[in-house]
Enzyme design. Structure first.
Site: not given
Ligand code: PNS
Length: 167
Positions: A41, A91, A129
């Site tokens: 973000k 959800r 959020s």
């Molecule tokens: O609250 P969110 O933004 O929906 O969470 C997303 C999250 C943190 C679970 C995801 O972006 C994540 O795991 N990011 C870490 C990088 C990663 O492991 N990416 C590979 C999966 S495509």
């Protein structure tokens, strides 16, 4: 000891997240809430430090929960925590497609880390959020969507106008 990781951006933590953390803490010995450092973000409402502090504060009544930030791949963080399980909330159908893909990718990339889904309590099915951030753009708080400490932080930072509940 069973440890589960609950990852997210938590910008900011909502009552829906908190409900999920409480329920996960009732199932697992230990819940590690992982706050993503490198959020995609562009303009986060809260810094990483603020997000972690707010989460710790919101979770302080739940003894088997810890809050940490993480950078890089989620699966590496999960392994580093001695866990092989991720938990995520669902959800609505809308969430499912993306969550399924994340779960599959993480399982393949890690050789076996599983993702468990908990259905969001219907009271919180519209809580997110991103909606909190969208309203905050117009200085409007959503007191029903966030824990009290987050609402307080939003007012104190001047992100939103003071609400009746705060007076
Ligand atoms: O609250 P969110 O933004 O929906 O969470 C997303 C999250 C943190 C679970 C995801 O972006 C994540 O795991 N990011 C870490 C990088 C990663 O492991 N990416 C590979 C999966 S495509």
């Amino acid at each position: 000891m069973s440890t589960v990781v609950y990852p997210g951006s938590f910008d900011p933590v909502t009552v829906g997240h908190l409900d999920l953390i409480r329920r996960a803490a009732g199932i697992f010995d230990h819940v590690v809430v992982g706050v993503l450092v490198n959020s995609e973000k562009k303009t986060p409402l809260f810094s990483l430090e603020e997000r972690v502090i707010m989460l710790k504060d919101a979770c302080k009544g739940i003894p088997n929960v810890s809050v940490e930030s993480f950078e890089g791949l989620l699966v590496d963080f999960v392994r580093a925590k001695g866990s092989d399980t991720i938990i995520r909330g669902l959800r609505a159908l809308m969430d499912f497609e993306m969550e399924l893909q994340l779960a599959q990718v993480n399982r393949i990339a890690s050789d076996g880390i599983e993702t468990l889904f908990l259905p969001t309590d219907p009271r919180y099915s519209d809580v997110s959020s991103s909606v909190v951030r969208e309203f905050a753009k117009y200085r409007k708080a959503l007191p029903e969507f966030v824990p009290e400490n987050v609402l307080k932080a939003m007012v104190e930072k001047g992100i939103v106008e003071s609400t009746k509940q705060e007076d």
